[in-house]
Design a protein around this motif. Sequence first.
Motif, PDB file in Angstrom:
ATOM      1  N   THR A  67      -1.447   2.269   5.821  1.00  0.00           N
ATOM      2  CA  THR A  67      -0.394   2.188   4.809  1.00  0.00           C
ATOM      3  C   THR A  67       0.659   1.174   5.219  1.00  0.00           C
ATOM      4  O   THR A  67       1.120   0.377   4.391  1.00  0.00           O
ATOM      5  N   LEU A  68       1.036   1.177   6.471  1.00  0.00           N
ATOM      6  CA  LEU A  68       2.032   0.229   6.957  1.00  0.00           C
ATOM      7  C   LEU A  68       1.547  -1.208   6.768  1.00  0.00           C
ATOM      8  O   LEU A  68       2.298  -2.073   6.325  1.00  0.00           O
ATOM      9  N   GLN A  69       0.276  -1.459   7.065  1.00  0.00           N
ATOM     10  CA  GLN A  69      -0.269  -2.808   6.890  1.00  0.00           C
ATOM     11  C   GLN A  69      -0.332  -3.191   5.420  1.00  0.00           C
ATOM     12  O   GLN A  69      -0.063  -4.337   5.051  1.00  0.00           O
ATOM     13  N   GLU A  70      -0.671  -2.247   4.563  1.00  0.00           N
ATOM     14  CA  GLU A  70      -0.693  -2.517   3.124  1.00  0.00           C
ATOM     15  C   GLU A  70       0.709  -2.875   2.638  1.00  0.00           C
ATOM     16  O   GLU A  70       0.888  -3.843   1.882  1.00  0.00           O
ATOM     17  N   GLN A  71       1.691  -2.123   3.080  1.00  0.00           N
ATOM     18  CA  GLN A  71       3.067  -2.375   2.655  1.00  0.00           C
ATOM     19  C   GLN A  71       3.570  -3.714   3.175  1.00  0.00           C
ATOM     20  O   GLN A  71       4.265  -4.443   2.455  1.00  0.00           O
ATOM     21  N   LEU A  94       8.378  -0.449 -12.292  1.00  0.00           N
ATOM     22  CA  LEU A  94       9.046   0.487 -13.199  1.00  0.00           C
ATOM     23  C   LEU A  94       8.031   1.378 -13.898  1.00  0.00           C
ATOM     24  O   LEU A  94       8.249   2.582 -14.051  1.00  0.00           O
ATOM     25  N   GLY A  95       6.916   0.793 -14.322  1.00  0.00           N
ATOM     26  CA  GLY A  95       5.868   1.583 -14.971  1.00  0.00           C
ATOM     27  C   GLY A  95       5.294   2.642 -14.047  1.00  0.00           C
ATOM     28  O   GLY A  95       4.930   3.738 -14.482  1.00  0.00           O
ATOM     29  N   LYS A  96       5.229   2.335 -12.768  1.00  0.00           N
ATOM     30  CA  LYS A  96       4.722   3.293 -11.792  1.00  0.00           C
ATOM     31  C   LYS A  96       5.771   4.360 -11.466  1.00  0.00           C
ATOM     32  O   LYS A  96       5.442   5.498 -11.185  1.00  0.00           O
ATOM     33  N   PRO A 119      -9.192 -14.246 -12.720  1.00  0.00           N
ATOM     34  CA  PRO A 119      -7.788 -13.960 -12.392  1.00  0.00           C
ATOM     35  C   PRO A 119      -7.271 -14.893 -11.305  1.00  0.00           C
ATOM     36  O   PRO A 119      -8.027 -15.332 -10.435  1.00  0.00           O
ATOM     37  N   ASN A 120      -5.982 -15.182 -11.366  1.00  0.00           N
ATOM     38  CA  ASN A 120      -5.381 -15.996 -10.306  1.00  0.00           C
ATOM     39  C   ASN A 120      -5.022 -15.106  -9.121  1.00  0.00           C
ATOM     40  O   ASN A 120      -5.179 -13.875  -9.174  1.00  0.00           O
ATOM     41  N   ILE A 121      -4.528 -15.711  -8.083  1.00  0.00           N
ATOM     42  CA  ILE A 121      -4.230 -14.952  -6.854  1.00  0.00           C
ATOM     43  C   ILE A 121      -3.178 -13.877  -7.113  1.00  0.00           C
ATOM     44  O   ILE A 121      -3.304 -12.751  -6.632  1.00  0.00           O
ATOM     45  N   PHE A 122      -2.161 -14.200  -7.894  1.00  0.00           N
ATOM     46  CA  PHE A 122      -1.114 -13.224  -8.187  1.00  0.00           C
ATOM     47  C   PHE A 122      -1.695 -11.995  -8.879  1.00  0.00           C
ATOM     48  O   PHE A 122      -1.355 -10.858  -8.535  1.00  0.00           O
ATOM     49  N   GLU A 123      -2.567 -12.195  -9.840  1.00  0.00           N
ATOM     50  CA  GLU A 123      -3.177 -11.063 -10.547  1.00  0.00           C
ATOM     51  C   GLU A 123      -4.034 -10.225  -9.604  1.00  0.00           C
ATOM     52  O   GLU A 123      -4.044  -8.995  -9.696  1.00  0.00           O
ATOM     53  N   CYS A 124      -4.729 -10.865  -8.696  1.00  0.00           N
ATOM     54  CA  CYS A 124      -5.513 -10.121  -7.693  1.00  0.00           C
ATOM     55  C   CYS A 124      -4.586  -9.331  -6.773  1.00  0.00           C
ATOM     56  O   CYS A 124      -4.895  -8.190  -6.411  1.00  0.00           O
ATOM     57  N   GLN A 125      -3.459  -9.932  -6.412  1.00  0.00           N
ATOM     58  CA  GLN A 125      -2.494  -9.227  -5.577  1.00  0.00           C
ATOM     59  C   GLN A 125      -1.950  -8.000  -6.299  1.00  0.00           C
ATOM     60  O   GLN A 125      -1.814  -6.933  -5.698  1.00  0.00           O
ATOM     61  N   LEU A 126      -1.666  -8.126  -7.597  1.00  0.00           N
ATOM     62  CA  LEU A 126      -1.176  -6.975  -8.358  1.00  0.00           C
ATOM     63  C   LEU A 126      -2.233  -5.880  -8.456  1.00  0.00           C
ATOM     64  O   LEU A 126      -1.902  -4.689  -8.420  1.00  0.00           O
ATOM     65  N   ARG A 127      -3.487  -6.260  -8.571  1.00  0.00           N
ATOM     66  CA  ARG A 127      -4.560  -5.249  -8.607  1.00  0.00           C
ATOM     67  C   ARG A 127      -4.638  -4.497  -7.284  1.00  0.00           C
ATOM     68  O   ARG A 127      -4.780  -3.269  -7.260  1.00  0.00           O
ATOM     69  N   LEU A 128      -4.592  -5.240  -6.185  1.00  0.00           N
ATOM     70  CA  LEU A 128      -4.610  -4.578  -4.871  1.00  0.00           C
ATOM     71  C   LEU A 128      -3.384  -3.704  -4.703  1.00  0.00           C
ATOM     72  O   LEU A 128      -3.474  -2.577  -4.204  1.00  0.00           O
ATOM     73  N   TRP A 129      -2.228  -4.206  -5.096  1.00  0.00           N
ATOM     74  CA  TRP A 129      -0.985  -3.437  -5.033  1.00  0.00           C
ATOM     75  C   TRP A 129      -1.142  -2.108  -5.762  1.00  0.00           C
ATOM     76  O   TRP A 129      -0.765  -1.063  -5.251  1.00  0.00           O
ATOM     77  N   THR A 130      -1.734  -2.153  -6.950  1.00  0.00           N
ATOM     78  CA  THR A 130      -1.914  -0.934  -7.737  1.00  0.00           C
ATOM     79  C   THR A 130      -2.838   0.043  -7.031  1.00  0.00           C
ATOM     80  O   THR A 130      -2.554   1.240  -6.955  1.00  0.00           O
ATOM     81  N   GLN A 131      -3.939  -0.456  -6.491  1.00  0.00           N
ATOM     82  CA  GLN A 131      -4.874   0.421  -5.769  1.00  0.00           C
ATOM     83  C   GLN A 131      -4.190   1.065  -4.573  1.00  0.00           C
ATOM     84  O   GLN A 131      -4.330   2.267  -4.334  1.00  0.00           O
ATOM     85  N   TRP A 132      -3.467   0.281  -3.816  1.00  0.00           N
ATOM     86  CA  TRP A 132      -2.794   0.810  -2.639  1.00  0.00           C
ATOM     87  C   TRP A 132      -1.706   1.800  -3.033  1.00  0.00           C
ATOM     88  O   TRP A 132      -1.607   2.885  -2.450  1.00  0.00           O
ATOM     89  N   PHE A 133      -0.896   1.432  -4.001  1.00  0.00           N
ATOM     90  CA  PHE A 133       0.208   2.294  -4.434  1.00  0.00           C
ATOM     91  C   PHE A 133      -0.302   3.656  -4.869  1.00  0.00           C
ATOM     92  O   PHE A 133       0.299   4.681  -4.558  1.00  0.00           O
ATOM     93  N   GLU A 134      -1.410   3.677  -5.591  1.00  0.00           N
ATOM     94  CA  GLU A 134      -1.972   4.942  -6.065  1.00  0.00           C
ATOM     95  C   GLU A 134      -2.449   5.825  -4.924  1.00  0.00           C
ATOM     96  O   GLU A 134      -2.507   7.046  -5.058  1.00  0.00           O
ATOM     97  N   SER A 135      -2.797   5.232  -3.786  1.00  0.00           N
ATOM     98  CA  SER A 135      -3.267   6.027  -2.644  1.00  0.00           C
ATOM     99  C   SER A 135      -2.112   6.527  -1.773  1.00  0.00           C
ATOM    100  O   SER A 135      -2.313   7.398  -0.936  1.00  0.00           O
ATOM    101  N   TRP A 136      -0.909   5.988  -1.960  1.00  0.00           N
ATOM    102  CA  TRP A 136       0.236   6.406  -1.152  1.00  0.00           C
ATOM    103  C   TRP A 136       0.830   7.691  -1.699  1.00  0.00           C
ATOM    104  O   TRP A 136       0.874   7.912  -2.905  1.00  0.00           O
ATOM    105  N   ASN A 137       1.333   8.518  -0.787  1.00  0.00           N
ATOM    106  CA  ASN A 137       2.046   9.712  -1.234  1.00  0.00           C
ATOM    107  C   ASN A 137       3.498   9.331  -1.545  1.00  0.00           C
ATOM    108  O   ASN A 137       3.906   8.184  -1.354  1.00  0.00           O
ATOM    109  N   GLU A 138       4.261  10.281  -2.023  1.00  0.00           N
ATOM    110  CA  GLU A 138       5.633   9.997  -2.449  1.00  0.00           C
ATOM    111  C   GLU A 138       6.487   9.457  -1.308  1.00  0.00           C
ATOM    112  O   GLU A 138       7.283   8.533  -1.488  1.00  0.00           O
ATOM    113  N   GLU A 139       6.313  10.018  -0.134  1.00  0.00           N
ATOM    114  CA  GLU A 139       7.086   9.569   1.023  1.00  0.00           C
ATOM    115  C   GLU A 139       6.764   8.115   1.364  1.00  0.00           C
ATOM    116  O   GLU A 139       7.651   7.325   1.685  1.00  0.00           O
TER     117      GLU A 139
END
Length: 170
Positions: A67-71, A94-96, A119-139
Motif C-alpha cells: 500500500t505504501l508503494q502504491e501511494q 471526490l467521486g470516491k 488510452p494515454n498514460i494519464f488514463e492508465c494511471q487513473l485506472r491503476l489508482w482506482t484499482q489500488w484505492f478500492e483495495s485500501w481500507n479507510e485508514e
Amino acid sequence: MSWFFHVNQGSNQQPPVMMPPSSSSSPSLADFPSVPQGLVPPSLENLSCTSLKSAAGREPLPLSYVTLQEQRCVLSWFLSWSTAQRERFLQDLLGKAVPGKVCTLLESLNTLQVKDSPPNIFECQLRLWTQWFESWNEEERNSFLHILEERDPIFVAHFYRGVAGTAGRD
C-alpha cells in the motif's frame, strides 16, 4: 523497537541470557537461548518496524509495504500531472469520497469520452489508482490524503471544499 522487545515486555520473565558460543566454528542449538514456556509469538500481521505506541493501539497501524508503494507511486504521478489532469483527479477523488451523490456523478459523466485510440498514460494511471484505492481500507485512504496534503495543501483544501459542497445535495 524490535519484535523481540514486544515479546519480552509481554512476559514478566527476564530476557534470556545469551551463552557464549561453543568452541566449534558453527553454532549449535545449545548456543541459543531457550524459548520461555507459554510464549506465543505474534502473527506476521502484527509485526512492524514502528514504535511500541502503535503496537499498544494508541496510534494507527502502519501501512503495508504494498500500500505504501502504491501511494508513493500515485503521489509521484500527481506531482508530474498538469493542472487539467489534477482537476480530473480531484473530480475522481471526490467521486470516491462521496459515492452516490448525483452532483459528483454528473461531473464524472462530463469526463467520459469515446475514443478509437488506446488510452494515454494519464488514463492508465487513473485506472491503476482506482484499482489500488478500492483495495485500501479507510485508514489507508485517510493516510493517502494526509500524504497528499503534506505535498499539496491547496489541492486538498479544494478537495475538502468539494466534499463540503456536496452536503445536503442528492
